[in-house]
Design an enzyme around this catalytic site. Sequence first.
Site, PDB file in Angstrom:
ATOM      1  N   GLY A  12       4.930  -9.724   4.277  1.00  0.00           N
ATOM      2  CA  GLY A  12       5.502  -9.658   5.724  1.00  0.00           C
ATOM      3  C   GLY A  12       4.860 -10.432   6.690  1.00  0.00           C
ATOM      4  O   GLY A  12       3.745 -10.508   6.787  1.00  0.00           O
ATOM      5  N   LEU A  15       6.625   3.027   1.899  1.00  0.00           N
ATOM      6  CA  LEU A  15       7.678   1.914   2.012  1.00  0.00           C
ATOM      7  C   LEU A  15       8.633   2.164   3.043  1.00  0.00           C
ATOM      8  O   LEU A  15       9.153   3.190   3.022  1.00  0.00           O
ATOM      9  CB  LEU A  15       8.259   1.568   0.476  1.00  0.00           C
ATOM     10  CG  LEU A  15       6.982   1.206  -0.781  1.00  0.00           C
ATOM     11  CD1 LEU A  15       7.911   0.650  -1.994  1.00  0.00           C
ATOM     12  CD2 LEU A  15       6.146   0.232  -0.273  1.00  0.00           C
ATOM     13  N   HIS A  32       9.460  -3.564   3.492  1.00  0.00           N
ATOM     14  CA  HIS A  32       9.122  -3.837   2.120  1.00  0.00           C
ATOM     15  C   HIS A  32      10.431  -4.234   1.196  1.00  0.00           C
ATOM     16  O   HIS A  32      10.253  -4.995   0.428  1.00  0.00           O
ATOM     17  CB  HIS A  32       8.434  -2.720   1.363  1.00  0.00           C
ATOM     18  CG  HIS A  32       7.077  -2.221   2.190  1.00  0.00           C
ATOM     19  ND1 HIS A  32       7.054  -1.099   2.890  1.00  0.00           N
ATOM     20  CD2 HIS A  32       5.892  -2.809   2.106  1.00  0.00           C
ATOM     21  CE1 HIS A  32       5.941  -1.050   3.534  1.00  0.00           C
ATOM     22  NE2 HIS A  32       5.110  -2.109   3.008  1.00  0.00           N
ATOM     23  N   MET A  59       0.882  -1.064   0.203  1.00  0.00           N
ATOM     24  CA  MET A  59      -0.009   0.136   0.045  1.00  0.00           C
ATOM     25  C   MET A  59       0.807   1.161   0.011  1.00  0.00           C
ATOM     26  O   MET A  59       0.494   2.324   0.468  1.00  0.00           O
ATOM     27  CB  MET A  59      -0.948   0.168   1.167  1.00  0.00           C
ATOM     28  CG  MET A  59      -1.812  -1.187   1.217  1.00  0.00           C
ATOM     29  SD  MET A  59      -3.489  -0.896   1.952  1.00  0.00           S
ATOM     30  CE  MET A  59      -2.936  -0.586   3.618  1.00  0.00           C
ATOM     31  N   ARG A 109       2.688   2.791   9.412  1.00  0.00           N
ATOM     32  CA  ARG A 109       1.749   3.660  10.436  1.00  0.00           C
ATOM     33  C   ARG A 109       2.646   4.137  11.879  1.00  0.00           C
ATOM     34  O   ARG A 109       1.989   4.766  12.332  1.00  0.00           O
ATOM     35  CB  ARG A 109       0.679   2.873  10.909  1.00  0.00           C
ATOM     36  CG  ARG A 109      -0.648   2.425   9.916  1.00  0.00           C
ATOM     37  CD  ARG A 109      -1.683   1.934  10.515  1.00  0.00           C
ATOM     38  NE  ARG A 109      -2.794   1.933   9.637  1.00  0.00           N
ATOM     39  CZ  ARG A 109      -3.238   0.767   8.931  1.00  0.00           C
ATOM     40  NH1 ARG A 109      -2.570  -0.303   8.775  1.00  0.00           N
ATOM     41  NH2 ARG A 109      -4.407   0.997   8.117  1.00  0.00           N
TER      42      ARG A 109
END
Length: 280
Positions: A144, A30, A34, A27, A184
């Site tokens: 992940g 990164l 990632h 999403m 986040r």
Amino acid sequence: VQIVRNSEEFARVRSGLEGTVALVPTMGALHAGHMALMSQAKRRADNVVASIFVNPKQFAPNEDLSRYPRQEVQDIAMLAEAGCDVVWLPSVADIYPDAFSTKVSVSGVSDRWEGEARPGHFDGVATVVAKLLLWARAHVALFGEKDFQQLAVIRRMVADLGIPVEIIGVPTVRDADGLALSSRNVYLSAAERRQATALPRMLDEARRAILAGQPATSALEETKQKLITCGFRQIDYFALVDSATLEPLNEPRDGARLIAAATIGSSRLIDNMPLVVESR
Ligand code: PAF
């Protein structure tokens, strides 16, 4: 790196790829986690496609869809640097055209924990991931372990629907102080960021206590209380589960996993750890 935005263009680019394809669905926003998916993807396939799509269907109405961090230029540069062949940035209309009516719902493994705290979340994840996998005709796809229940839901879905792809779970990447990387984490204040390290610390403490023979229920209860003392204001769950079914366990066994979700300030953090750390 080829940058592809719409579905017709993606279909054309995908047809031109020779050999195997690894898909890294993201999403965006990164980080090094990632990049760990990218380096595994590079090792496992001839071509790597990374998708960036902030999937509205996996956000509940009260969640952070509109403020979810977006940094497209930086993401594309990071993917190019990591050797990505195709960056695929579908629009919402590409993924969910008018009259889109299908929902992929994986019962059982989706029901508890995140499924309970975030109703509809895993339907949104399973629906978009099914679509991305089929569209990309990926041979391998990487996710992940940070979102451990998500990984279990995707594995179940792929097995149930017979989607011809190998799903690879990649270990969580952590900051030096143990906090799991997450897009986040930018929501945390400096003080919350410091307190947040209690989450991996308590998972590890519970892990050691259970392995040392303390009954799981009392080990989990004690570490939960310590999390509150460390500044977490709400704990949605702190549990020992079976890694494939996510069913709760009262006793340790092979493949057991500790999973947790807790809120600090206004940020809800999730993390998990294998009970026995395997050498990889
Ligand atoms: O883990 C994520 O970033 C998302 O849930 C995923 C798998 C890309 C589906 O939108």
